[in-house]
Design a protein around this motif. Sequence first.
Motif, PDB file in Angstrom:
ATOM      1  N   ASP A 135      16.177  46.706 -21.365  1.00 20.17           N
ATOM      2  CA  ASP A 135      15.653  45.342 -21.422  1.00 20.17           C
ATOM      3  C   ASP A 135      16.698  44.376 -21.976  1.00 20.17           C
ATOM      4  O   ASP A 135      16.774  43.217 -21.541  1.00 20.17           O
ATOM      5  CB  ASP A 135      14.395  45.299 -22.296  1.00 20.17           C
ATOM      6  CG  ASP A 135      13.197  45.964 -21.628  1.00 20.17           C
ATOM      7  OD1 ASP A 135      13.249  46.175 -20.401  1.00 20.17           O
ATOM      8  OD2 ASP A 135      12.216  46.278 -22.328  1.00 20.17           O
ATOM      9  N   LEU A 136      17.505  44.836 -22.922  1.00 21.40           N
ATOM     10  CA  LEU A 136      18.555  43.987 -23.485  1.00 21.40           C
ATOM     11  C   LEU A 136      19.606  43.654 -22.427  1.00 21.40           C
ATOM     12  O   LEU A 136      20.046  42.507 -22.315  1.00 21.40           O
ATOM     13  CB  LEU A 136      19.208  44.685 -24.676  1.00 21.40           C
ATOM     14  CG  LEU A 136      20.388  43.946 -25.335  1.00 21.40           C
ATOM     15  CD1 LEU A 136      19.936  42.579 -25.850  1.00 21.40           C
ATOM     16  CD2 LEU A 136      20.971  44.780 -26.464  1.00 21.40           C
ATOM     17  N   VAL A 137      19.996  44.640 -21.629  1.00 19.20           N
ATOM     18  CA  VAL A 137      20.976  44.406 -20.568  1.00 19.20           C
ATOM     19  C   VAL A 137      20.436  43.403 -19.552  1.00 19.20           C
ATOM     20  O   VAL A 137      21.175  42.551 -19.052  1.00 19.20           O
ATOM     21  CB  VAL A 137      21.340  45.728 -19.873  1.00 19.20           C
ATOM     22  CG1 VAL A 137      22.223  45.482 -18.645  1.00 19.20           C
ATOM     23  CG2 VAL A 137      22.059  46.670 -20.839  1.00 19.20           C
ATOM     24  N   LEU A 138      19.147  43.485 -19.267  1.00 18.45           N
ATOM     25  CA  LEU A 138      18.531  42.605 -18.277  1.00 18.45           C
ATOM     26  C   LEU A 138      18.191  41.231 -18.836  1.00 18.45           C
ATOM     27  O   LEU A 138      17.890  40.311 -18.069  1.00 18.45           O
ATOM     28  CB  LEU A 138      17.252  43.254 -17.729  1.00 18.45           C
ATOM     29  CG  LEU A 138      17.440  44.548 -16.936  1.00 18.45           C
ATOM     30  CD1 LEU A 138      16.088  45.164 -16.613  1.00 18.45           C
ATOM     31  CD2 LEU A 138      18.224  44.302 -15.666  1.00 18.45           C
ATOM     32  N   SER A 139      18.241  41.084 -20.144  1.00 24.17           N
ATOM     33  CA  SER A 139      17.889  39.816 -20.774  1.00 24.17           C
ATOM     34  C   SER A 139      18.935  38.752 -20.475  1.00 24.17           C
ATOM     35  O   SER A 139      20.045  39.033 -20.015  1.00 24.17           O
ATOM     36  CB  SER A 139      17.768  39.995 -22.293  1.00 24.17           C
ATOM     37  OG  SER A 139      19.048  40.194 -22.883  1.00 24.17           O
ATOM     38  N   GLU A 140      18.583  37.510 -20.755  1.00 24.02           N
ATOM     39  CA  GLU A 140      19.519  36.402 -20.533  1.00 24.02           C
ATOM     40  C   GLU A 140      20.796  36.609 -21.342  1.00 24.02           C
ATOM     41  O   GLU A 140      21.905  36.349 -20.859  1.00 24.02           O
ATOM     42  CB  GLU A 140      18.852  35.091 -20.933  1.00 24.02           C
ATOM     43  CG  GLU A 140      19.696  33.857 -20.677  1.00 24.02           C
ATOM     44  CD  GLU A 140      18.962  32.573 -20.995  1.00 24.02           C
ATOM     45  OE1 GLU A 140      19.632  31.525 -21.153  1.00 24.02           O
ATOM     46  OE2 GLU A 140      17.716  32.610 -21.077  1.00 24.02           O
ATOM     47  N   GLU A 141      20.643  37.124 -22.560  1.00 25.38           N
ATOM     48  CA  GLU A 141      21.794  37.353 -23.417  1.00 25.38           C
ATOM     49  C   GLU A 141      22.687  38.460 -22.862  1.00 25.38           C
ATOM     50  O   GLU A 141      23.913  38.330 -22.819  1.00 25.38           O
ATOM     51  CB  GLU A 141      21.317  37.717 -24.826  1.00 25.38           C
ATOM     52  CG  GLU A 141      22.385  37.649 -25.894  1.00 25.38           C
ATOM     53  CD  GLU A 141      21.815  37.855 -27.284  1.00 25.38           C
ATOM     54  OE1 GLU A 141      22.512  37.540 -28.255  1.00 25.38           O
ATOM     55  OE2 GLU A 141      20.667  38.333 -27.397  1.00 25.38           O
ATOM     56  N   GLY A 142      22.071  39.551 -22.411  1.00 27.95           N
ATOM     57  CA  GLY A 142      22.842  40.650 -21.850  1.00 27.95           C
ATOM     58  C   GLY A 142      23.545  40.259 -20.565  1.00 27.95           C
ATOM     59  O   GLY A 142      24.706  40.619 -20.337  1.00 27.95           O
ATOM     60  N   GLN A 143      22.859  39.503 -19.715  1.00 23.93           N
ATOM     61  CA  GLN A 143      23.459  39.057 -18.455  1.00 23.93           C
ATOM     62  C   GLN A 143      24.624  38.102 -18.706  1.00 23.93           C
ATOM     63  O   GLN A 143      25.601  38.090 -17.958  1.00 23.93           O
ATOM     64  CB  GLN A 143      22.401  38.390 -17.583  1.00 23.93           C
ATOM     65  CG  GLN A 143      21.386  39.360 -16.989  1.00 23.93           C
ATOM     66  CD  GLN A 143      21.989  40.315 -15.984  1.00 23.93           C
ATOM     67  OE1 GLN A 143      22.528  39.910 -14.962  1.00 23.93           O
ATOM     68  NE2 GLN A 143      21.894  41.610 -16.265  1.00 23.93           N
TER      69      GLN A 143
END
Length: 275
Positions: A256-264
């Motif tokens: 979920d972190l990778v897919l989040s706006e921050e991760g992206q």
Amino acid sequence: MHSPSRRTSKVNLHPLEQVQIHFRGAPALCSAVAVVALALTSVGCSTGPAASAPTGPRPVTVFAAASLTAAFTEIAELAPSLDVTLNFDGSPTLVDQITSGAPADVLATADEASMQRATEAAIVAPDPTIFATNSGVLIVPKGNPAQVSGVDGSLDGTKLVVCARAVPCGATAHKIAEAAGVTLKPVSEEQKVTDVRGKVSSGEADAGIVFATDAQAAGDAVETIAVDPEKRFAARYPMTIVTEAKNPAAARAFIDLVLSEEGQAVLATHGFGAP
């Protein structure tokens, strides 16, 4: 198999989250005083060791394609509630490692073919999520001593290195070459893209085909030549939870972190394209 790198961050749980974990499985009376527990150190509802609050970050082991090294290392630092162990290698090698019993919670590959093999072997959950894309480029050492101009006749007689065809960067390289009507004649075929990058940046090779992210990571040590400007052969990166994951909840949190706006945003900074 090399030793995975390990990145650890301090726990940063919200007090309510701590209470929810602490009272999991407790008698009904405990739920009635959950709010009080936010301010009190004890409410007399302990159910033994299972009711103890967590004392540190949740562990999660991530097996990821070598081209994700810089991006995932940075993303791991964004998760203070996770204790992330990262293992980077060529995508086919990662699948082989997990198939052989290597402990992992998340698998992220640089191509869909490797993930499909993992899915068919039932070592990962089905329906992986595409989280990034990456296009192929040609790199040469600084100054371009062999005067390479592209995936064309200028590669004849040069020391060209590429990934093996079974490796994502190798499959991409051959697709680009076939579209250009060129037969690649490498002096070396590597099992991971970072090895191709290393040989070119050190001057050991005259040219190499890598992903755009690897060219960016090499900095001023290489010069980049666009060979797929329309990104027709861009690799798609899938990710999912390993079937035998010991920490599935933490695995989902990392995904979920990778897919989040921050991760992206981190992935974009390192040169990856949107899914």
